[in-house]
Structures are given as C-alpha cells and as structure tokens.
Write a protein that holds these residues in place. Structure first.
Motif, PDB file in Angstrom:
ATOM      1  N   UNK A  50     -47.008  32.458  13.486  1.00 42.11           N
ATOM      2  CA  UNK A  50     -47.987  31.367  13.322  1.00 42.11           C
ATOM      3  C   UNK A  50     -47.622  30.512  12.101  1.00 42.11           C
ATOM      4  N   UNK A  51     -46.450  29.898  12.200  1.00 42.93           N
ATOM      5  CA  UNK A  51     -45.927  29.134  11.072  1.00 42.93           C
ATOM      6  C   UNK A  51     -46.785  27.897  10.779  1.00 42.93           C
ATOM      7  N   UNK A  52     -47.100  27.187  11.831  1.00 45.25           N
ATOM      8  CA  UNK A  52     -47.880  25.956  11.638  1.00 45.25           C
ATOM      9  C   UNK A  52     -49.263  26.260  11.074  1.00 45.25           C
ATOM     10  N   UNK A  53     -49.835  27.353  11.518  1.00 44.29           N
ATOM     11  CA  UNK A  53     -51.154  27.728  11.018  1.00 44.29           C
ATOM     12  C   UNK A  53     -51.075  28.077   9.530  1.00 44.29           C
ATOM     13  N   UNK A  55     -49.080  26.692   7.435  1.00 49.98           N
ATOM     14  CA  UNK A  55     -49.042  25.393   6.743  1.00 49.98           C
ATOM     15  C   UNK A  55     -50.436  24.778   6.709  1.00 49.98           C
ATOM     16  N   UNK A  56     -51.183  24.916   7.805  1.00 53.23           N
ATOM     17  CA  UNK A  56     -52.547  24.375   7.852  1.00 53.23           C
ATOM     18  C   UNK A  56     -53.430  25.017   6.789  1.00 53.23           C
ATOM     19  N   UNK A  57     -53.325  26.344   6.685  1.00 52.69           N
ATOM     20  CA  UNK A  57     -54.146  27.036   5.683  1.00 52.69           C
ATOM     21  C   UNK A  57     -53.727  26.616   4.276  1.00 52.69           C
ATOM     22  N   UNK A  59     -52.678  23.682   3.510  1.00 48.44           N
ATOM     23  CA  UNK A  59     -53.286  22.360   3.284  1.00 48.44           C
ATOM     24  C   UNK A  59     -54.761  22.512   2.910  1.00 48.44           C
ATOM     25  N   UNK A  97     -43.651  24.116   6.846  1.00 46.02           N
ATOM     26  CA  UNK A  97     -43.552  23.234   8.005  1.00 46.02           C
ATOM     27  C   UNK A  97     -43.016  21.868   7.547  1.00 46.02           C
ATOM     28  N   UNK A  99     -42.191  19.354   9.000  1.00 48.56           N
ATOM     29  CA  UNK A  99     -42.673  18.175   9.725  1.00 48.56           C
ATOM     30  C   UNK A  99     -44.069  17.753   9.288  1.00 48.56           C
ATOM     31  N   UNK A 100     -44.689  18.534   8.428  1.00 47.82           N
ATOM     32  CA  UNK A 100     -46.075  18.251   8.042  1.00 47.82           C
ATOM     33  C   UNK A 100     -46.082  17.251   6.878  1.00 47.82           C
ATOM     34  N   UNK A 102     -47.981  14.899   6.176  1.00 47.16           N
ATOM     35  CA  UNK A 102     -49.302  14.545   5.627  1.00 47.16           C
ATOM     36  C   UNK A 102     -49.502  15.190   4.254  1.00 47.16           C
ATOM     37  N   UNK A 167     -50.902   7.710  12.248  1.00 38.86           N
ATOM     38  CA  UNK A 167     -51.929   8.758  12.340  1.00 38.86           C
ATOM     39  C   UNK A 167     -51.893   9.724  11.161  1.00 38.86           C
ATOM     40  N   UNK A 168     -50.754   9.736  10.453  1.00 41.96           N
ATOM     41  CA  UNK A 168     -50.612  10.632   9.309  1.00 41.96           C
ATOM     42  C   UNK A 168     -51.156  10.044   8.012  1.00 41.96           C
ATOM     43  N   UNK A 169     -51.633   8.802   8.070  1.00 42.15           N
ATOM     44  CA  UNK A 169     -52.054   8.133   6.835  1.00 42.15           C
ATOM     45  C   UNK A 169     -53.332   8.788   6.298  1.00 42.15           C
TER      46      UNK A 169
ATOM     47  N   UNK B  66     -55.478  18.828  14.034  1.00 43.29           N
ATOM     48  CA  UNK B  66     -54.264  19.656  13.959  1.00 43.29           C
ATOM     49  C   UNK B  66     -54.637  21.118  13.711  1.00 43.29           C
ATOM     50  N   UNK B  70     -53.834  24.149  16.217  1.00 41.54           N
ATOM     51  CA  UNK B  70     -52.974  25.271  15.827  1.00 41.54           C
ATOM     52  C   UNK B  70     -53.728  26.596  15.861  1.00 41.54           C
ATOM     53  N   UNK B 230     -45.382  25.832  20.042  1.00 35.95           N
ATOM     54  CA  UNK B 230     -46.499  25.253  19.292  1.00 35.95           C
ATOM     55  C   UNK B 230     -46.144  25.048  17.819  1.00 35.95           C
ATOM     56  N   UNK B 231     -45.028  25.644  17.375  1.00 35.18           N
ATOM     57  CA  UNK B 231     -44.563  25.362  16.016  1.00 35.18           C
ATOM     58  C   UNK B 231     -43.671  24.121  15.983  1.00 35.18           C
TER      59      UNK B 231
END
Lengths: 237, 267
Positions: A50-53, A55-57, A59, A97, A99-100, A102, A167-169, B66, B70, B230-231
């Motif tokens: 859960x790599x993207x998650x 990164x989300x946490x 953030x 991540x 690509x993140x 933002x 959308x990333x602004x 997002x 995720x 999904x990544x």
C-alpha cells in the motif's frame, strides 16, 4: 609523544569547536532530515503493498503538522524557524510516491508564500525537479518564487496563472493568487477565483477566507495595502 | 456444509461433463462460503471501514478524493485477500478433517476436479465480496464528486489477480503442510516478499554466491508488485494481457502442484 599529545589536543579542540558552532539557520536542503517516527507505519504499508496509501498518510500528517500551532519549545528547538519539518516531510512523501507532486507544491508554496522562506522552497523544488525534470508545475513554481523574492507580483501572477487549472493546484496557491489579483486591481479574476475556492475547496479555512475577501470586494473596499508577501491563514482549523 | 453437497449430489452421479462437475463443485463452495460467518463478517467489516474512510478523506483537504480512492482500493484488497487466504487454507483441510470429502470423492469426481471446483468457488466468493465493497466504494467516490476513470477497473483487476495468485499458493501450502496456521503464515510472508521483489532482485546480484538462494527464490515468489496497478494510477502503460497471462499461468502452476499433492495424499 609530545607530537601525539599535541595532535590529540588539536582534535579535541576541533571537536569542541564543532560542538559549540551554532546550528545553520535552516536545515541543509537536500540533506533534509527525514524523521523516523512513522517509519514502522510506512514499512508496514509498504509490506502490504500500500505504497500510495503510505504517501497519503504522510500528506495527512504533514497537513496536521502545518495546521497545528507550534509551542514555544518547538520554536526554541527549531532555532526560531516555524515548521522546520515541512520540507523534510514533503520530501519523505515524494520518496514514497514520486508522482505525488501535490505534496511538494503544497510545502514549497507554504514555505515561499506563507512562511517567507523562499530559499527552502527552492531547495525542495530543485530536489524534486531532479527526479521529475519534465514537471512543468515545479518549473513554474521555481520561477514564481524567484519573482516573489524580488517583489514582482505581476510576474508571479503571469507564471502561476496556468497552474491554477491543474487538478494538483493546492487551494493555498489559488487563495494566494486571488489575493494577488485583488492587490493588483484585477477584481474580476479575484472574484472568480474566490468563488471557485468557495465552491470546490474542501478546506473550511480557505473557504472562510474566500468568503471574507469576496464580501470585502463586494463592499467596494480597496485592496489591502501590503509591502510584504501575502500571508495566508493556515489551512487547518 | 455437507448438506449443500447432498443437495447437488444427484448432479454428480453418472458421467457428467468435466466442466459441469467443476462448476457444480464451485457453486457449492460459493454457497458454503456465503453461509459462513467469516465471509459475512468480512463484508460487513469492509463496508463499515469504507464508510469510516470518509473521516480520513476529510483530513486530506484538497486530496480527499485521492485518499478515499487509495484507502478504499487498499482495503478492498486486504479484505479480499483475508477472505481468500482463509478460505484457501481451510477449504480442503476442513473437509479432510471432518471426512466430508469422502461424500464427494466417492462420486465420479477426480481429486483434481474437486480441487479445481473448490478453488473456483473460492475465487468467485472473493470476487463477489470484493465487488460488493467496490460498489460501496464507488458510491462514496461518486458522492464526493469523483468522475469515472477506467484506471479504477484496471486497479481492481490487478487486485483480483494478486488475490487469485496468493489463494492458489495458499491452497498448495495448506495441502503441503496440512496446517491452516502454517499455510496462512507462509502466505502472509509470501505476500510481503511479493511486494519487495524488485528490491530483492536489486540487492541480490548473481555475482555474490552467498545470495544465490535468495536470488533464486525471487524468481519463484509471485511478483505481486507487478499487479499493484493502484500504485501506478498515473501511469497509463499497463500491459494487461501479459499480466493476465502471468496471473493465470502462475496460479495454474500452483494449482497443479496442489492437485498432485492431493492425489498423493492419503486420508
């Protein structure tokens, strides 16, 4: 024997001087230290795929960090710098991540336009730009921060205008741009942007600011005179 | 559980087509799973957690969508995996222990057909539970203003492939070790290693003989990171056909091994 003693003494003095040397005024840029407090959490999420998650946490942690008023002790520890970990936290997210973008845009925007530490913002952007050389938003941010330093608001507006549609602004940048529009007398654009923030932003802090600014514009008040970079309210309440 | 097989037992009499036999076994496995407490709890738990994810999304301000996306996909994967691994580890062993497997194998059904039926039923159960959670997840996303992106479907397919492969390996492990716990623990280890394969391969160059076993192992462990679509939602290059082939061939290989082991097994 005497030579060894003098060498040891010299080393001791040198070490002592190093220890006494004041800390640099800001953290060394790309060597920005990554903190270890959430390493276990990140490793666990990595192991689960859960790599993207992760990164989300990261953030969310960064937003909470930036939205929490710092205590006196924190200021003291940070040698007078507010939110010294903002850049490192953004870098950590980008490490997880790449690509993140933002996270980098948010942190650099906060550093440059809210906390008046453009050099740190530039260091951060240069670092992430090395990994993603084609990222136009990073390039525009770097240029805009450069002009912001010189106090050239017109150029800042010109450079950041194309970023607004992305959308990333971050809302923070939209809010700052609306303020610059207002300051430079482009009230139509300012109204449009504030309305967009009210309609689309999920952050009550920025929505409140936008409503207040809109009311000011509609009441016909002149733009607030300011000689320093526009300061935004912190995003979280 | 045995009642389900008795109900459909008539259909197994005689020389029905192979596909029909496997389909009946799969259908019964699905019915069994549907009635199991674990299956129901995992779906309810998944739905509750997805609902709670709304709170997490709110903390992310501009990036709410997002985070919801995720978190939802990640959670669907974990719940699907838990159900499939538990099902694969217990499916055959439980029937061996309770001797209900005799009821089926005394019919004109080969052990391989039995195994294939159980596995397909299990995977259908996993798919249904994941679809239920995905529907709720999509409802939450649409409610929050998300617009449909085909990447979601591809990410879901990737998740399902990961669950498929892991379940196939777990089924083999359960037969090989004859222990539910051992099979589940090894499956969890393989799941973790499967996500670190690119790193393992980089860190274990063939030039160092001491690392040969680990390097060799990295070519046996399923490359789950490959399916972690999904990544890589921002990356449009997804060779779906090749990955579908990989998932099916890999699962089939482990299923055949499991079938071989079951044929040799005495109970």
């Amino acid at each position: 024997m005497g030579r060894f003693l003098s060498l040891a003494l010299a080393l001791l003095i040198s070490a002592g001087l190093n220890a006494l040397r004041p800390m640099p005024m800001r953290p060394e840029a790309p060597a920005l230290r990554l903190e270890a407090d959430c390493a276990v959490e990140t490793a666990s999420l990595f192991a689960l795929g859960l790599k993207r998650l992760a990164a989300d946490l990261g953030l969310i942690r960064m937003l909470i960090y930036y939205g929490t008023p710092q205590s006196h002790e924190d200021h003291h520890r940070a040698e007078g710098w507010h939110y010294p970990q903002l850049g490192p936290r953004a870098l950590r997210i980008l490490e997880i991540d790449p690509a993140f973008s933002y996270a980098a845009l948010y942190a650099s925007g906060a550093l440059a336009f809210n906390l008046s530490r453009p050099q740190e913002a530039l260091d951060l952007l240069e670092h992430v730009l090395k990994r993603d050389p084609g990222n136009r938003q990073y390039q525009l941010y770097i240029a805009a921060i450069g002009f912001q330093r010189e106090g050239n608001s017109r150029k800042v507006i010109e450079l950041l205008e194309p970023v607004l549609n992305s959308p990333d602004c971050p809302t923070m940048i939209k809010s700052m741009m609306a303020f610059l529009y207002k300051k430079s007398g482009q009230l139509d654009k300012a109204v449009r942007l504030y309305q967009e923030i009210i309609e689309t932003s999920r952050d009550s802090g920025y929505r409140g600011t936008a409503e207040r600014m809109l009311a000011e514009i509609r009441a016909g008040r002149p733009a607030l005179p300011t000689s320093r970079p526009p300061t935004e309210p912190r995003p979280r309440k | 559980m045995a009642s389900g097989f008795r109900r459909f037992g008539g259909a197994l009499r005689g020389d029905g087509a192979l596909v029909k036999k496997v389909a009946i076994l799969a259908w019964n496995c699905w019915l069994d799973n549907l009635g199991s407490r674990f299956y129901a709890i995992s779906i309810i738990f998944g739905i509750v957690i997805l609902y709670i994810s709304l709170l997490l999304g709110m903390l992310a301000a501009d990036q709410e969508l997002r985070v919801l996306l995720d978190f939802g996909l990640g959670f669907i994967e974990l719940m699907g995996l838990a159900g499939a691994v538990f099902g694969a580890a217990t499916a055959v062993l439980r029937e061996i222990e309770s001797k209900t497997i005799y009821l089926i194998l005394t019919r004109p059904v080969s052990r391989s057909q039995y195994l294939a039926g159980r596995f397909l039923g299990l995977m259908f159960s996993a798919l249904v539970s994941m679809l239920i959670m995905a529907v709720l997840h999509l409802a939450i996303l649409f409610f929050k203003g998300w617009t449909w992106d085909r990447a979601y479907l591809l990410a879901f397919v990737g998740i399902y492939f990961k669950v498929l492969i892991t379940a196939a390996v777990t089924l083999f492990l359960s037969l090989f070790s004859s222990s539910v716990l051992t099979a589940m623990i090894i499956a969890a280890i393989l799941w973790t290693l499967g996500h670190f394969l690119p790193e393992i391969r980089v860190m274990t160059p063939w030039a160092r003989p001491a690392l040969w076993p680990l390097a060799g192992l990295s070519y046996v462990i399923p490359d789950l990171q490959l399916f972690n679509l999904r990544d890589r939602l921002a990356d449009p290059q997804w060779p779906l056909l090749a990955w579908t082939g990989y998932a099916f061939v890999y699962s089939l290989a482990w299923l055949m091994l499991a079938g071989f082991w079951l044929r040799k097994k005495e109970f």
